[in-house]
Motif scaffolding. Sequence first.
Motif, PDB file in Angstrom:
ATOM      1  N   ALA A   1       0.822  -1.215   0.000  1.00 33.45           N
ATOM      2  CA  ALA A   1       0.000   0.000   0.000  1.00 33.45           C
ATOM      3  C   ALA A   1       0.857   1.266   0.000  1.00 33.45           C
ATOM      4  N   ALA A   2       2.165   1.110  -0.142  1.00 34.43           N
ATOM      5  CA  ALA A   2       3.074   2.252  -0.025  1.00 34.43           C
ATOM      6  C   ALA A   2       3.069   3.161  -1.246  1.00 34.43           C
ATOM      7  N   HIS A   3       2.828   2.612  -2.418  1.00 32.72           N
ATOM      8  CA  HIS A   3       3.222   3.320  -3.630  1.00 32.72           C
ATOM      9  C   HIS A   3       2.269   4.446  -4.009  1.00 32.72           C
ATOM     10  N   LYS A   4       0.986   4.259  -3.796  1.00 32.97           N
ATOM     11  CA  LYS A   4       0.050   5.341  -4.074  1.00 32.97           C
ATOM     12  C   LYS A   4       0.336   6.542  -3.178  1.00 32.97           C
ATOM     13  N   VAL A   5       0.618   6.304  -1.897  1.00 32.37           N
ATOM     14  CA  VAL A   5       0.803   7.435  -0.987  1.00 32.37           C
ATOM     15  C   VAL A   5       2.128   8.152  -1.232  1.00 32.37           C
ATOM     16  N   ILE A   6       3.120   7.469  -1.809  1.00 29.50           N
ATOM     17  CA  ILE A   6       4.345   8.171  -2.211  1.00 29.50           C
ATOM     18  C   ILE A   6       4.011   9.208  -3.277  1.00 29.50           C
ATOM     19  N   ALA A   7       3.179   8.818  -4.237  1.00 33.27           N
ATOM     20  CA  ALA A   7       2.770   9.762  -5.280  1.00 33.27           C
ATOM     21  C   ALA A   7       1.984  10.929  -4.692  1.00 33.27           C
ATOM     22  N   LEU A   8       1.105  10.642  -3.728  1.00 33.88           N
ATOM     23  CA  LEU A   8       0.361  11.720  -3.076  1.00 33.88           C
ATOM     24  C   LEU A   8       1.313  12.668  -2.349  1.00 33.88           C
ATOM     25  N   ASP A   9       2.313  12.114  -1.684  1.00 35.72           N
ATOM     26  CA  ASP A   9       3.282  12.946  -0.964  1.00 35.72           C
ATOM     27  C   ASP A   9       4.014  13.895  -1.911  1.00 35.72           C
ATOM     28  N   ALA A  10       4.345  13.405  -3.112  1.00 31.63           N
ATOM     29  CA  ALA A  10       5.026  14.267  -4.082  1.00 31.63           C
ATOM     30  C   ALA A  10       4.160  15.466  -4.441  1.00 31.63           C
ATOM     31  N   GLY A  11       2.853  15.257  -4.516  1.00 29.10           N
ATOM     32  CA  GLY A  11       1.949  16.373  -4.787  1.00 29.10           C
ATOM     33  C   GLY A  11       1.947  17.402  -3.679  1.00 29.10           C
ATOM     34  N   HIS A  12       1.991  16.939  -2.414  1.00 24.11           N
ATOM     35  CA  HIS A  12       2.053  17.878  -1.288  1.00 24.11           C
ATOM     36  C   HIS A  12       3.296  18.762  -1.394  1.00 24.11           C
ATOM     37  N   VAL A  13       4.426  18.130  -1.709  1.00 20.88           N
ATOM     38  CA  VAL A  13       5.697  18.852  -1.769  1.00 20.88           C
ATOM     39  C   VAL A  13       5.673  19.904  -2.875  1.00 20.88           C
ATOM     40  N   CYS A  14       5.208  19.507  -4.047  1.00 16.74           N
ATOM     41  CA  CYS A  14       5.242  20.422  -5.189  1.00 16.74           C
ATOM     42  C   CYS A  14       4.284  21.598  -4.995  1.00 16.74           C
ATOM     43  N   GLN A  15       3.137  21.367  -4.370  1.00 19.55           N
ATOM     44  CA  GLN A  15       2.224  22.481  -4.124  1.00 19.55           C
ATOM     45  C   GLN A  15       2.858  23.503  -3.182  1.00 19.55           C
ATOM     46  N   ASN A  16       3.594  23.040  -2.183  1.00 18.95           N
ATOM     47  CA  ASN A  16       4.300  23.988  -1.321  1.00 18.95           C
ATOM     48  C   ASN A  16       5.319  24.798  -2.115  1.00 18.95           C
ATOM     49  N   LEU A  17       5.965  24.155  -3.094  1.00 23.27           N
ATOM     50  CA  LEU A  17       6.920  24.887  -3.926  1.00 23.27           C
ATOM     51  C   LEU A  17       6.206  25.968  -4.729  1.00 23.27           C
ATOM     52  N   TYR A  18       5.072  25.647  -5.308  1.00 25.84           N
ATOM     53  CA  TYR A  18       4.289  26.646  -6.046  1.00 25.84           C
ATOM     54  C   TYR A  18       3.994  27.859  -5.161  1.00 25.84           C
ATOM     55  N   LEU A  19       3.507  27.611  -3.958  1.00 25.95           N
ATOM     56  CA  LEU A  19       3.114  28.713  -3.084  1.00 25.95           C
ATOM     57  C   LEU A  19       4.326  29.501  -2.601  1.00 25.95           C
ATOM     58  N   ALA A  20       5.411  28.798  -2.273  1.00 23.84           N
ATOM     59  CA  ALA A  20       6.613  29.490  -1.800  1.00 23.84           C
ATOM     60  C   ALA A  20       7.219  30.355  -2.895  1.00 23.84           C
ATOM     61  N   CYS A  21       7.139  29.910  -4.146  1.00 22.68           N
ATOM     62  CA  CYS A  21       7.669  30.714  -5.252  1.00 22.68           C
ATOM     63  C   CYS A  21       6.981  32.071  -5.341  1.00 22.68           C
ATOM     64  N   GLU A  22       5.702  32.117  -4.995  1.00 24.20           N
ATOM     65  CA  GLU A  22       4.970  33.383  -5.070  1.00 24.20           C
ATOM     66  C   GLU A  22       5.541  34.428  -4.118  1.00 24.20           C
ATOM     67  N   ALA A  23       6.221  33.986  -3.064  1.00 22.50           N
ATOM     68  CA  ALA A  23       6.773  34.917  -2.076  1.00 22.50           C
ATOM     69  C   ALA A  23       8.094  35.530  -2.516  1.00 22.50           C
ATOM     70  N   ILE A  24       8.723  34.989  -3.573  1.00 25.81           N
ATOM     71  CA  ILE A  24      10.044  35.487  -3.975  1.00 25.81           C
ATOM     72  C   ILE A  24      10.053  35.948  -5.433  1.00 25.81           C
ATOM     73  N   SER A  25       8.875  36.270  -5.968  1.00 26.18           N
ATOM     74  CA  SER A  25       8.756  36.724  -7.366  1.00 26.18           C
ATOM     75  C   SER A  25       9.333  35.697  -8.332  1.00 26.18           C
ATOM     76  N   ALA A  26       9.050  34.446  -8.043  1.00 28.50           N
ATOM     77  CA  ALA A  26       9.494  33.350  -8.900  1.00 28.50           C
ATOM     78  C   ALA A  26       8.282  32.524  -9.310  1.00 28.50           C
ATOM     79  N   GLY A  27       8.522  31.610 -10.213  1.00 30.23           N
ATOM     80  CA  GLY A  27       7.455  30.726 -10.652  1.00 30.23           C
ATOM     81  C   GLY A  27       7.993  29.338 -10.909  1.00 30.23           C
ATOM     82  N   THR A  28       7.079  28.393 -11.046  1.00 29.48           N
ATOM     83  CA  THR A  28       7.461  27.013 -11.322  1.00 29.48           C
ATOM     84  C   THR A  28       6.375  26.349 -12.148  1.00 29.48           C
ATOM     85  N   CYS A  29       6.708  25.209 -12.704  1.00 28.07           N
ATOM     86  CA  CYS A  29       5.746  24.413 -13.461  1.00 28.07           C
ATOM     87  C   CYS A  29       6.098  22.945 -13.266  1.00 28.07           C
TER      88      CYS A  29
END
Length: 253
Positions: free
Chosen positions: A191-219
């Motif tokens: 049951a590990a593998h689906k939640v690893i993928a979900l965790d990657a989504g959590h991490v990347c969304q934080n990157l999106y939001l943090a980029c907004e604080a430094i006049s940067a962007g990501t995709c």
Amino acid sequence: MKNPLIQQYRSFLKDTIRKQIDFSKTDQNRGIDPPPIEKPFDEDAVIIDLANAYSLKGIPGINLSDAIKNRKSRRAFLNKPVTLEELSFLLWATQGIRHKIDSGHAYRTVPSAGCRHALETYLCVLNVDSLEQGVYRYLPLEHKLVFEFTEDLLNRKIVEAVYGQPYPGKAAVTFIWTAIPYRMEWRYDLAAHKVIALDAGHVCQNLYLACEAISAGTCAIAAYDQDAMDRLLKIDGIDEFTIYMAPVGKVKN
């Protein structure tokens, strides 16, 4: 559904596999020590100090509702460097440790199933102040970077590894997350593998939001040549492999 393969692959998104697992036989419940929460590094490796995440002076901050409202995928980057302090902030926001519990567990700035945190963060650095071009890895326990290696034509090779998508080659830095599945399998078995993928989504969304604080962007990038990316990072592709990527660069306000 006419194509049985589609139905088969949809099963990955479900949690029915949990009913097939005898959790009394997981490595955790068999008393095996948890794997370390950070890959080791050589004692003679080049280590780069990062700015203290709780005393950042060059990060202006942003209202959370504004960051959410402004968040979008950005692919056009200015030819301007990201500062080391800004990079420190982005790393802390995506994988920073708030509290270490023991050698196998730590609370971070992002959620993870069972507090397992099966991801490692690599950086393809092309234009960051005070850093030479090359591949680095984040050390969350120390909040430092370890220099992995330099690579000729790094900007071209990373573009080739994402099937010709040009923006990683023009970014200041590309975040590349790898998965070390056993960290999650130790607790959840199949049951590990689906939640690893979900965790990657959590991490990347934080990157999106943090980029907004430094006049940067990501995709976020999920389309890449698996073998080419794993070769570029010099990882084995079995016990550790690339799972997600996101180039970061300065953008117009």
